[in-house]
Design a protein around this motif. Sequence first.
Motif, PDB file in Angstrom:
ATOM      1  N   LEU A  43       0.843  -1.195   0.000  1.00 15.95           N
ATOM      2  CA  LEU A  43       0.000   0.000   0.000  1.00 15.95           C
ATOM      3  C   LEU A  43       0.880   1.248   0.000  1.00 15.95           C
ATOM      4  CD1 LEU A  43      -2.835   1.271   0.188  1.00 15.95           C
ATOM      5  CD2 LEU A  43      -2.698   0.988   2.663  1.00 15.95           C
ATOM      6  N   GLU A  44       1.938   1.223   0.781  1.00 19.54           N
ATOM      7  CA  GLU A  44       2.869   2.352   0.837  1.00 19.54           C
ATOM      8  C   GLU A  44       3.561   2.563  -0.517  1.00 19.54           C
ATOM      9  OE1 GLU A  44       6.137   3.892   3.991  1.00 19.54           O
ATOM     10  OE2 GLU A  44       6.450   1.855   3.218  1.00 19.54           O
ATOM     11  N   ILE A  45       3.947   1.484  -1.180  1.00 19.25           N
ATOM     12  CA  ILE A  45       4.578   1.587  -2.495  1.00 19.25           C
ATOM     13  C   ILE A  45       3.610   2.202  -3.501  1.00 19.25           C
ATOM     14  CG2 ILE A  45       5.509   0.233  -4.430  1.00 19.25           C
ATOM     15  CD1 ILE A  45       7.430   0.557  -2.052  1.00 19.25           C
ATOM     16  N   VAL A  47       1.254   4.265  -2.875  1.00 20.81           N
ATOM     17  CA  VAL A  47       1.163   5.696  -2.556  1.00 20.81           C
ATOM     18  C   VAL A  47       2.397   6.417  -3.078  1.00 20.81           C
ATOM     19  CG1 VAL A  47       1.137   7.395  -0.686  1.00 20.81           C
ATOM     20  CG2 VAL A  47      -0.347   5.394  -0.562  1.00 20.81           C
ATOM     21  N   ALA A  48       3.566   5.832  -2.873  1.00 17.70           N
ATOM     22  CA  ALA A  48       4.817   6.462  -3.315  1.00 17.70           C
ATOM     23  C   ALA A  48       4.839   6.668  -4.827  1.00 17.70           C
ATOM     24  CB  ALA A  48       6.013   5.624  -2.880  1.00 17.70           C
ATOM     25  N   PHE A  49       4.276   5.714  -5.571  1.00 18.12           N
ATOM     26  CA  PHE A  49       4.239   5.824  -7.034  1.00 18.12           C
ATOM     27  C   PHE A  49       2.947   6.466  -7.532  1.00 18.12           C
ATOM     28  CE2 PHE A  49       7.559   2.593  -6.590  1.00 18.12           C
ATOM     29  CZ  PHE A  49       8.524   3.169  -7.395  1.00 18.12           C
ATOM     30  N   LYS A  50       2.184   7.038  -6.595  1.00 15.42           N
ATOM     31  CA  LYS A  50       0.975   7.797  -6.887  1.00 15.42           C
ATOM     32  C   LYS A  50      -0.114   6.981  -7.577  1.00 15.42           C
ATOM     33  CE  LYS A  50       3.408  12.170  -6.873  1.00 15.42           C
ATOM     34  NZ  LYS A  50       3.662  13.426  -7.519  1.00 15.42           N
ATOM     35  N   SER A  51      -0.139   5.675  -7.332  1.00 18.39           N
ATOM     36  CA  SER A  51      -1.240   4.849  -7.820  1.00 18.39           C
ATOM     37  C   SER A  51      -2.463   5.018  -6.923  1.00 18.39           C
ATOM     38  CB  SER A  51      -0.841   3.374  -7.833  1.00 18.39           C
ATOM     39  OG  SER A  51       0.253   3.167  -8.682  1.00 18.39           O
ATOM     40  N   ILE A  52      -2.209   5.347  -5.665  1.00 24.42           N
ATOM     41  CA  ILE A  52      -3.247   5.575  -4.663  1.00 24.42           C
ATOM     42  C   ILE A  52      -2.901   6.866  -3.941  1.00 24.42           C
ATOM     43  CG2 ILE A  52      -4.290   4.694  -2.534  1.00 24.42           C
ATOM     44  CD1 ILE A  52      -3.588   1.889  -3.465  1.00 24.42           C
ATOM     45  N   SER A  53      -3.897   7.674  -3.663  1.00 21.78           N
ATOM     46  CA  SER A  53      -3.624   8.929  -2.949  1.00 21.78           C
ATOM     47  C   SER A  53      -3.306   8.628  -1.481  1.00 21.78           C
ATOM     48  CB  SER A  53      -4.821   9.873  -3.044  1.00 21.78           C
ATOM     49  OG  SER A  53      -5.842   9.459  -2.168  1.00 21.78           O
ATOM     50  N   SER A  82       3.851   7.466   7.732  1.00 23.30           N
ATOM     51  CA  SER A  82       4.365   7.452   6.365  1.00 23.30           C
ATOM     52  C   SER A  82       3.356   8.064   5.394  1.00 23.30           C
ATOM     53  CB  SER A  82       4.704   6.026   5.946  1.00 23.30           C
ATOM     54  OG  SER A  82       5.083   5.987   4.589  1.00 23.30           O
ATOM     55  N   PHE A  83       2.083   7.677   5.507  1.00 25.96           N
ATOM     56  CA  PHE A  83       1.049   8.196   4.605  1.00 25.96           C
ATOM     57  C   PHE A  83       0.825   9.686   4.837  1.00 25.96           C
ATOM     58  CE2 PHE A  83      -0.785   3.663   4.844  1.00 25.96           C
ATOM     59  CZ  PHE A  83       0.096   3.220   3.875  1.00 25.96           C
ATOM     60  N   GLU A  84       0.890  10.113   6.094  1.00 30.15           N
ATOM     61  CA  GLU A  84       0.747  11.539   6.391  1.00 30.15           C
ATOM     62  C   GLU A  84       1.912  12.329   5.795  1.00 30.15           C
ATOM     63  OE1 GLU A  84       0.328  11.409  10.633  1.00 30.15           O
ATOM     64  OE2 GLU A  84      -1.867  11.202  10.503  1.00 30.15           O
ATOM     65  N   TYR A  85       3.115  11.761   5.848  1.00 36.65           N
ATOM     66  CA  TYR A  85       4.285  12.401   5.245  1.00 36.65           C
ATOM     67  C   TYR A  85       4.082  12.555   3.739  1.00 36.65           C
ATOM     68  CZ  TYR A  85       8.948  12.932   3.299  1.00 36.65           C
ATOM     69  OH  TYR A  85      10.022  13.357   2.571  1.00 36.65           O
ATOM     70  N   PHE A  86       3.663  11.482   3.067  1.00 39.28           N
ATOM     71  CA  PHE A  86       3.421  11.547   1.627  1.00 39.28           C
ATOM     72  C   PHE A  86       2.348  12.589   1.301  1.00 39.28           C
ATOM     73  CE2 PHE A  86       5.286   7.180   1.204  1.00 39.28           C
ATOM     74  CZ  PHE A  86       6.255   7.516   0.282  1.00 39.28           C
ATOM     75  N   LYS A  87       1.322  12.640   2.115  1.00 38.09           N
ATOM     76  CA  LYS A  87       0.243  13.601   1.884  1.00 38.09           C
ATOM     77  C   LYS A  87       0.787  15.026   1.927  1.00 38.09           C
ATOM     78  CE  LYS A  87      -4.306  14.855   3.628  1.00 38.09           C
ATOM     79  NZ  LYS A  87      -5.331  14.590   4.637  1.00 38.09           N
ATOM     80  N   LYS A  88       1.607  15.296   2.928  1.00 38.76           N
ATOM     81  CA  LYS A  88       2.204  16.629   3.069  1.00 38.76           C
ATOM     82  C   LYS A  88       3.130  16.938   1.895  1.00 38.76           C
ATOM     83  CE  LYS A  88       5.354  18.227   6.271  1.00 38.76           C
ATOM     84  NZ  LYS A  88       5.888  18.315   7.628  1.00 38.76           N
ATOM     85  N   GLU A  89       3.949  15.981   1.499  1.00 36.57           N
ATOM     86  CA  GLU A  89       4.878  16.172   0.382  1.00 36.57           C
ATOM     87  C   GLU A  89       4.141  16.403  -0.935  1.00 36.57           C
ATOM     88  OE1 GLU A  89       8.323  16.420   0.237  1.00 36.57           O
ATOM     89  OE2 GLU A  89       8.047  16.624   2.395  1.00 36.57           O
ATOM     90  N   PHE A  90       3.090  15.629  -1.177  1.00 38.03           N
ATOM     91  CA  PHE A  90       2.341  15.768  -2.434  1.00 38.03           C
ATOM     92  C   PHE A  90       1.630  17.110  -2.486  1.00 38.03           C
ATOM     93  CE2 PHE A  90       1.824  10.880  -2.954  1.00 38.03           C
ATOM     94  CZ  PHE A  90       3.174  10.782  -3.288  1.00 38.03           C
TER      95      PHE A  90
END
Length: 95
Positions: A43-45, A47-53, A82-90
């Motif tokens: 799931l994290e991968i 998100v990292a590759f933007k397949s899932i928000s 991790s997901f919160e970090y990605f959300k902030k970065e995106f």
Amino acid sequence: MQINRISATTYNTNFKAVNMKYFKEGMDRCIHSTNINGTLYRLEIDVAFKSISPQDALDTLKAILPYAKDHHLRLFEKYKKSFEYFKKEFEQEED
């Protein structure tokens, strides 16, 4: 029959979007007390590759949480951060 316009002020954007693939797999792994790390990692991968928000991943994680056992909670917290970090970065990338 009368059709009314939807006004922007009444539109609810706070809906939950749960990824059913990861929800079903995560729920099954939690119920049977098997290793859930692989599911959360995939799931994290995605998100990292933007397949899932990131928000969809957070919603999916929250949906799986009621099925989690005590020994899963530390992993859930790790992936939530991790997901919160990605959300902030995106969000910064969009600005």
